[in-house]
Scaffold this motif. Structure first.
Motif, PDB file in Angstrom:
ATOM      1  N   GLU A   3       0.794  -1.221   0.000  1.00 16.65           N
ATOM      2  CA  GLU A   3       0.000   0.000   0.000  1.00 16.65           C
ATOM      3  C   GLU A   3       0.828   1.272   0.000  1.00 16.65           C
ATOM      4  N   ASP A   6       1.615   3.004  -3.822  1.00 14.38           N
ATOM      5  CA  ASP A   6       0.756   3.806  -4.682  1.00 14.38           C
ATOM      6  C   ASP A   6       0.994   5.291  -4.434  1.00 14.38           C
ATOM      7  N   SER A   7       0.717   6.093  -5.443  1.00 19.88           N
ATOM      8  CA  SER A   7       1.089   7.510  -5.389  1.00 19.88           C
ATOM      9  C   SER A   7       0.370   8.265  -4.280  1.00 19.88           C
ATOM     10  N   HIS A   8      -0.848   7.892  -3.946  1.00 22.02           N
ATOM     11  CA  HIS A   8      -1.598   8.615  -2.929  1.00 22.02           C
ATOM     12  C   HIS A   8      -1.040   8.342  -1.537  1.00 22.02           C
ATOM     13  N   SER A   9      -0.668   7.110  -1.241  1.00 20.31           N
ATOM     14  CA  SER A   9      -0.062   6.794   0.046  1.00 20.31           C
ATOM     15  C   SER A   9       1.285   7.475   0.178  1.00 20.31           C
ATOM     16  N   SER A  23      -5.306  15.363  -8.637  1.00 14.73           N
ATOM     17  CA  SER A  23      -4.315  14.401  -9.137  1.00 14.73           C
ATOM     18  C   SER A  23      -4.348  14.372 -10.660  1.00 14.73           C
ATOM     19  N   HIS A  48       1.559  12.314 -11.541  1.00 16.39           N
ATOM     20  CA  HIS A  48       2.240  11.035 -11.742  1.00 16.39           C
ATOM     21  C   HIS A  48       2.540  10.924 -13.232  1.00 16.39           C
ATOM     22  N   GLU A  59      -2.114   2.370 -14.642  1.00 10.72           N
ATOM     23  CA  GLU A  59      -2.326   3.398 -13.615  1.00 10.72           C
ATOM     24  C   GLU A  59      -3.807   3.644 -13.360  1.00 10.72           C
ATOM     25  N   MET A  62      -5.135   1.343 -10.942  1.00 11.56           N
ATOM     26  CA  MET A  62      -4.553   1.396  -9.600  1.00 11.56           C
ATOM     27  C   MET A  62      -4.931   2.644  -8.810  1.00 11.56           C
ATOM     28  N   ASN A  63      -5.083   3.775  -9.470  1.00  7.54           N
ATOM     29  CA  ASN A  63      -5.277   5.050  -8.784  1.00  7.54           C
ATOM     30  C   ASN A  63      -6.304   5.915  -9.507  1.00  7.54           C
ATOM     31  N   TYR A  65      -7.654   9.474 -10.889  1.00  6.20           N
ATOM     32  CA  TYR A  65      -7.061  10.728 -11.352  1.00  6.20           C
ATOM     33  C   TYR A  65      -8.165  11.717 -11.657  1.00  6.20           C
TER      34      TYR A  65
END
Length: 142
Positions: A3, A6-9, A23, A48, A59, A62-63, A65
């Motif tokens: 966890e 990922d870019s947010h964590s 984002s 990102h 991406e 996964m996340n 935006y």
């Protein structure tokens, strides 16, 4: 992937205020252009950067935006194909096509493929930033 990858964590641990910023996913294969854009975008956005359409598709899985900036000419696919594919999948995130292709036909092709905006290189960063803000306003209004 754990966890923390990922870019947010990553932002939550390094700068929690960044979580309040929109984002952006930048899809740009040119290392110089991508590096410059990231440097400019990182003050106002959680940005990102990926260099291929395939990485961008990953991406999206996964996340979340708030907006996407996509280069037209990617090494593994045309940016038009990326945008068309995303729209067919029901992805409604605003997308700005950023490319050196600047003829009227190219601009029309990009917009007809599903891009919300189109900006030709070279460009001024102030204009790019204003267009991103405009896209985000329209998306938030929905």
């Amino acid at each position: 992937m754990n966890e923390l990858d990922d870019s947010h964590s990553r932002y939550a641990l390094s700068d929690p205020i960044k979580l309040l910023q929109p984002s952006l996913l930048l899809i740009e294969d040119d290392p110089q252009m991508g590096g410059i854009l990231m440097e400019l975008l990182e003050d106002d956005y959680r940005a990102h950067w990926v260099t291929t359409g395939k990485a961008a598709i990953h991406e999206f899985g996964m996340n979340p935006y708030d907006a996407v900036i996509v280069d037209r000419r990617l090494p593994d696919m045309d940016g038009l194909d990326f945008v068309r594919s995303a729209r067919r999948e029901g992805i409604t995130v605003p997308m700005l096509m950023l490319t050196a292709l600047s003829s009227t036909e190219e601009i029309v092709s990009g917009l007809d493929a599903g891009a919300n905006d189109y900006l030709s290189k070279p460009f001024r960063f102030e204009e790019l930033n204003a267009r991103i803000r405009s896209l985000l306003r329209g998306y938030q209004a929905q």
